[in-house]
Design a protein around this motif. Structure first.
Motif, PDB file in Angstrom:
ATOM      1  N   THR A   8      13.323  10.923   4.528  1.00  9.99           N
ATOM      2  CA  THR A   8      11.973  10.689   5.029  1.00  9.99           C
ATOM      3  C   THR A   8      11.473   9.396   4.405  1.00  9.99           C
ATOM      4  O   THR A   8      11.470   9.264   3.177  1.00  9.99           O
ATOM      5  CB  THR A   8      11.012  11.837   4.653  1.00  9.99           C
ATOM      6  OG1 THR A   8      11.485  13.046   5.250  1.00  9.99           O
ATOM      7  CG2 THR A   8       9.598  11.552   5.131  1.00  9.99           C
ATOM      8  N   LEU A   9      11.086   8.448   5.247  1.00 11.92           N
ATOM      9  CA  LEU A   9      10.505   7.193   4.782  1.00 11.92           C
ATOM     10  C   LEU A   9       9.157   7.031   5.468  1.00 11.92           C
ATOM     11  O   LEU A   9       9.081   6.964   6.695  1.00 11.92           O
ATOM     12  CB  LEU A   9      11.417   6.011   5.124  1.00 11.92           C
ATOM     13  CG  LEU A   9      12.824   6.045   4.522  1.00 11.92           C
ATOM     14  CD1 LEU A   9      13.656   4.902   5.076  1.00 11.92           C
ATOM     15  CD2 LEU A   9      12.758   5.997   3.008  1.00 11.92           C
ATOM     16  N   ASP A  10       8.099   6.978   4.680  1.00 16.73           N
ATOM     17  CA  ASP A  10       6.738   6.899   5.214  1.00 16.73           C
ATOM     18  C   ASP A  10       6.106   5.584   4.779  1.00 16.73           C
ATOM     19  O   ASP A  10       5.797   5.393   3.606  1.00 16.73           O
ATOM     20  CB  ASP A  10       5.918   8.087   4.701  1.00 16.73           C
ATOM     21  CG  ASP A  10       4.530   8.145   5.302  1.00 16.73           C
ATOM     22  OD1 ASP A  10       4.086   7.170   5.944  1.00 16.73           O
ATOM     23  OD2 ASP A  10       3.869   9.191   5.129  1.00 16.73           O
ATOM     24  N   PHE A  11       5.928   4.677   5.747  1.00 16.77           N
ATOM     25  CA  PHE A  11       5.325   3.368   5.485  1.00 16.77           C
ATOM     26  C   PHE A  11       3.950   3.246   6.138  1.00 16.77           C
ATOM     27  O   PHE A  11       3.458   2.142   6.330  1.00 16.77           O
ATOM     28  CB  PHE A  11       6.240   2.260   6.008  1.00 16.77           C
ATOM     29  CG  PHE A  11       7.551   2.185   5.303  1.00 16.77           C
ATOM     30  CD1 PHE A  11       7.652   1.598   4.058  1.00 16.77           C
ATOM     31  CD2 PHE A  11       8.689   2.730   5.874  1.00 16.77           C
ATOM     32  CE1 PHE A  11       8.863   1.534   3.395  1.00 16.77           C
ATOM     33  CE2 PHE A  11       9.911   2.676   5.225  1.00 16.77           C
ATOM     34  CZ  PHE A  11       9.992   2.070   3.976  1.00 16.77           C
ATOM     35  N   GLU A  12       3.336   4.364   6.470  1.00 15.94           N
ATOM     36  CA  GLU A  12       2.050   4.344   7.170  1.00 15.94           C
ATOM     37  C   GLU A  12       1.030   3.483   6.433  1.00 15.94           C
ATOM     38  O   GLU A  12       0.897   3.558   5.205  1.00 15.94           O
ATOM     39  CB  GLU A  12       1.505   5.754   7.328  1.00 15.94           C
ATOM     40  CG  GLU A  12       0.217   5.800   8.122  1.00 15.94           C
ATOM     41  CD  GLU A  12      -0.222   7.222   8.454  1.00 15.94           C
ATOM     42  OE1 GLU A  12      -1.349   7.360   8.929  1.00 15.94           O
ATOM     43  OE2 GLU A  12       0.560   8.165   8.248  1.00 15.94           O
ATOM     44  N   SER A  13       0.328   2.656   7.201  1.00 13.22           N
ATOM     45  CA  SER A  13      -0.756   1.808   6.694  1.00 13.22           C
ATOM     46  C   SER A  13      -0.305   0.855   5.599  1.00 13.22           C
ATOM     47  O   SER A  13      -1.042   0.570   4.667  1.00 13.22           O
ATOM     48  CB  SER A  13      -1.920   2.669   6.196  1.00 13.22           C
ATOM     49  OG  SER A  13      -2.461   3.419   7.255  1.00 13.22           O
ATOM     50  N   THR A  14       0.919   0.349   5.738  1.00 13.70           N
ATOM     51  CA  THR A  14       1.413  -0.655   4.798  1.00 13.70           C
ATOM     52  C   THR A  14       1.554  -1.991   5.521  1.00 13.70           C
ATOM     53  O   THR A  14       1.241  -2.102   6.703  1.00 13.70           O
ATOM     54  CB  THR A  14       2.776  -0.249   4.210  1.00 13.70           C
ATOM     55  OG1 THR A  14       3.737  -0.215   5.266  1.00 13.70           O
ATOM     56  CG2 THR A  14       2.699   1.100   3.518  1.00 13.70           C
ATOM     57  N   ARG A  15       2.055  -2.968   4.826  1.00 11.10           N
ATOM     58  CA  ARG A  15       2.253  -4.295   5.409  1.00 11.10           C
ATOM     59  C   ARG A  15       3.680  -4.496   5.901  1.00 11.10           C
ATOM     60  O   ARG A  15       4.105  -5.621   6.136  1.00 11.10           O
ATOM     61  CB  ARG A  15       1.872  -5.350   4.383  1.00 11.10           C
ATOM     62  CG  ARG A  15       0.384  -5.294   4.062  1.00 11.10           C
ATOM     63  CD  ARG A  15      -0.048  -6.198   2.968  1.00 11.10           C
ATOM     64  NE  ARG A  15       0.655  -7.472   2.951  1.00 11.10           N
ATOM     65  CZ  ARG A  15       0.433  -8.422   2.077  1.00 11.10           C
ATOM     66  NH1 ARG A  15      -0.469  -8.250   1.149  1.00 11.10           N
ATOM     67  NH2 ARG A  15       1.119  -9.542   2.118  1.00 11.10           N
ATOM     68  N   VAL A  16       4.415  -3.417   6.108  1.00 14.94           N
ATOM     69  CA  VAL A  16       5.779  -3.510   6.613  1.00 14.94           C
ATOM     70  C   VAL A  16       5.748  -4.125   8.012  1.00 14.94           C
ATOM     71  O   VAL A  16       4.909  -3.787   8.843  1.00 14.94           O
ATOM     72  CB  VAL A  16       6.451  -2.121   6.649  1.00 14.94           C
ATOM     73  CG1 VAL A  16       7.789  -2.182   7.371  1.00 14.94           C
ATOM     74  CG2 VAL A  16       6.645  -1.596   5.243  1.00 14.94           C
ATOM     75  N   SER A  17       6.702  -5.038   8.238  1.00 11.38           N
ATOM     76  CA  SER A  17       6.822  -5.690   9.540  1.00 11.38           C
ATOM     77  C   SER A  17       8.239  -5.502  10.069  1.00 11.38           C
ATOM     78  O   SER A  17       9.001  -4.663   9.575  1.00 11.38           O
ATOM     79  CB  SER A  17       6.487  -7.177   9.407  1.00 11.38           C
ATOM     80  OG  SER A  17       7.468  -7.823   8.599  1.00 11.38           O
ATOM     81  N   ASN A  18       8.598  -6.290  11.059  1.00 15.09           N
ATOM     82  CA  ASN A  18       9.938  -6.193  11.637  1.00 15.09           C
ATOM     83  C   ASN A  18      11.036  -6.384  10.600  1.00 15.09           C
ATOM     84  O   ASN A  18      12.073  -5.734  10.680  1.00 15.09           O
ATOM     85  CB  ASN A  18      10.109  -7.218  12.762  1.00 15.09           C
ATOM     86  CG  ASN A  18       9.431  -6.784  14.038  1.00 15.09           C
ATOM     87  OD1 ASN A  18       9.449  -5.608  14.388  1.00 15.09           O
ATOM     88  ND2 ASN A  18       8.834  -7.724  14.727  1.00 15.09           N
ATOM     89  N   ASP A  19      10.821  -7.260   9.638  1.00 11.16           N
ATOM     90  CA  ASP A  19      11.848  -7.510   8.620  1.00 11.16           C
ATOM     91  C   ASP A  19      12.235  -6.219   7.896  1.00 11.16           C
ATOM     92  O   ASP A  19      13.418  -5.933   7.714  1.00 11.16           O
ATOM     93  CB  ASP A  19      11.375  -8.547   7.598  1.00 11.16           C
ATOM     94  CG  ASP A  19      11.267  -9.944   8.183  1.00 11.16           C
ATOM     95  OD1 ASP A  19      11.850 -10.197   9.255  1.00 11.16           O
ATOM     96  OD2 ASP A  19      10.589 -10.787   7.563  1.00 11.16           O
TER      97      ASP A  19
END
Length: 119
Positions: A8-19
């Motif tokens: 489980t990887l949760d990146f909700e409301s982060t600055r993660v982009s396509n990279d």
């Protein structure tokens, strides 16, 4: 991690982009024993490039039984949804699918690709 069965990887409301999504997607193929995956990219900058990388590599995980992907409030459009949809046809062990594209750019082409692969 090659014996990993659940992630489980949760990146909700982060600055993660396509990279970030591409890096995760491209390395999924190394998790050959994976049976359950949950990826949450809601409210991020992920778009089609990231979703395509994830879709193209999900299809290599032949042991998958449960998929949950959340791309709500992202820049994912039809190309990303088509890649995710097309990945489903190779996953013969699937027992549960949850796909969330709420408030994205996904249109009929993406929905049709997903629907056509639910056979």
């Amino acid at each position: 991690l090659e014996l990993l069965q659940q992630i489980t990887l949760d990146f909700e409301s982060t600055r993660v982009s396509n990279d970030g999504a591409v890096a995760i997607g491209n390395n999924l193929q190394n998790l050959e024993q994976l049976q359950q995956i949950t990826l949450i990219f809601a409210y991020t900058q992920v778009g089609d490039t990231g979703a395509v990388a994830i879709g193209n590599n999900l299809q290599k995980l032949e042991q998958l039984q449960h998929i949950s992907l959340c791309f709500s409030e992202t820049h994912v459009g039809d190309a990303g949804a088509v890649a995710i949809g097309n990945s489903l046809q190779n996953l013969k062990q699937l027992q549960q699918i949850t796909l969330n594209f709420w408030a994205t750019q996904v249109g009929d082409a993406g929905a049709v690709a997903i629907g056509n692969n639910l056979q």
